[in-house]
Design a protein around this motif. Structure first.
Motif, short mmCIF file in Angstrom:
data_model
loop_
_atom_site.label_atom_id
_atom_site.label_comp_id
_atom_site.label_asym_id
_atom_site.label_seq_id
_atom_site.Cartn_x
_atom_site.Cartn_y
_atom_site.Cartn_z
N LEU A 34 0.83 -1.20 0.00
CA LEU A 34 0.00 0.00 0.00
C LEU A 34 0.87 1.26 0.00
O LEU A 34 0.55 2.25 -0.67
N ALA A 35 1.96 1.24 0.75
CA ALA A 35 2.86 2.40 0.79
C ALA A 35 3.50 2.62 -0.57
O ALA A 35 3.61 3.76 -1.05
N LEU A 36 3.95 1.56 -1.21
CA LEU A 36 4.55 1.70 -2.54
C LEU A 36 3.50 2.08 -3.58
O LEU A 36 3.82 2.75 -4.56
N GLY A 37 2.27 1.67 -3.37
CA GLY A 37 1.19 2.06 -4.29
C GLY A 37 0.95 3.56 -4.27
O GLY A 37 0.52 4.16 -5.26
N GLY A 38 1.25 4.20 -3.16
CA GLY A 38 1.11 5.65 -3.08
C GLY A 38 2.15 6.38 -3.90
O GLY A 38 2.01 7.57 -4.20
N CYS A 39 3.20 5.69 -4.27
CA CYS A 39 4.26 6.30 -5.09
C CYS A 39 3.98 6.15 -6.58
O CYS A 39 4.83 6.49 -7.40
N ASP A 40 2.85 5.62 -6.94
CA ASP A 40 2.50 5.40 -8.35
C ASP A 40 2.42 6.72 -9.09
O ASP A 40 1.65 7.61 -8.74
N THR A 41 3.22 6.89 -10.12
CA THR A 41 3.19 8.11 -10.92
C THR A 41 2.76 7.86 -12.35
O THR A 41 2.84 8.75 -13.19
N ILE A 42 2.32 6.65 -12.64
CA ILE A 42 1.92 6.34 -14.01
C ILE A 42 0.69 7.15 -14.40
O ILE A 42 0.59 7.68 -15.50
N ARG A 43 -0.26 7.28 -13.50
CA ARG A 43 -1.48 8.01 -13.80
C ARG A 43 -1.48 9.42 -13.23
O ARG A 43 -2.51 10.06 -13.15
N ASP A 44 -0.32 9.90 -12.86
CA ASP A 44 -0.21 11.24 -12.27
C ASP A 44 -0.35 12.29 -13.37
O ASP A 44 0.37 12.27 -14.36
N ARG A 45 -1.28 13.20 -13.21
CA ARG A 45 -1.53 14.22 -14.22
C ARG A 45 -0.67 15.45 -14.03
O ARG A 45 -0.70 16.37 -14.82
N HIS A 46 0.11 15.52 -12.96
CA HIS A 46 0.85 16.72 -12.65
C HIS A 46 2.35 16.60 -12.92
O HIS A 46 3.11 17.43 -12.45
N ILE A 47 2.76 15.59 -13.65
CA ILE A 47 4.18 15.47 -13.97
C ILE A 47 4.54 16.59 -14.94
O ILE A 47 3.89 16.79 -15.96
N GLY A 48 5.57 17.32 -14.64
CA GLY A 48 6.00 18.43 -15.48
C GLY A 48 5.33 19.74 -15.13
O GLY A 48 5.58 20.76 -15.77
N ASP A 49 4.45 19.74 -14.13
CA ASP A 49 3.78 20.97 -13.72
C ASP A 49 4.52 21.66 -12.58
O ASP A 49 3.91 22.30 -11.73
N ASP A 50 5.84 21.50 -12.54
CA ASP A 50 6.62 22.13 -11.48
C ASP A 50 6.57 23.63 -11.63
O ASP A 50 6.21 24.18 -12.66
#
Length: 106
Positions: A16-32
């Motif tokens: 569950l903790a590693l599942g929180g690190c999932d960035t495959i479906r993250d829509r904010h990558i590159g929105d720094d």
């Protein structure tokens, strides 16, 4: 609790903790933040005098004084170092009142 149940609980919590690190479906990558990393770039820029210097054809090029440096190292190793020559930068005598005022001022 048995050791098998404890191990299973640790594995479930870990998954569950590693599942929180999932960035495959993250829509904010590159929105720094647009200024992200600017401090490092600014620090590099102020510490670099000229990253690509342009040397005139007749001017000294990098490495031109290799023979002079080699001779200096040889003199140092053989204990034949040139003595320092004192240069006089002014032609007058030094002196004053020490207070910053001329001798005629009261």
């Amino acid at each position: 609790m048995s050791s098998k149940r404890t191990l299973a609980a640790v594995v479930v919590v870990g998954v569950l903790a590693l599942g929180g690190c999932d960035t495959i479906r993250d829509r904010h990558i590159g929105d720094d933040d647009p200024g992200f990393g600017e401090t490092v770039k600014y620090d590099q820029a102020i510490q670099t005098i000229n990253p690509v210097p342009v040397y005139p054809v007749a001017a000294a090029q990098p490495g031109d004084n290799g023979a002079k440096g080699q001779a200096a190292v040889k003199r140092y190793r053989t204990d034949a170092v040139k003595q320092v020559q004192a240069n006089q930068t002014t032609a007058g005598s030094a002196g004053g009142t020490g207070s910053g005022m001329s001798s005629g001022a009261q």
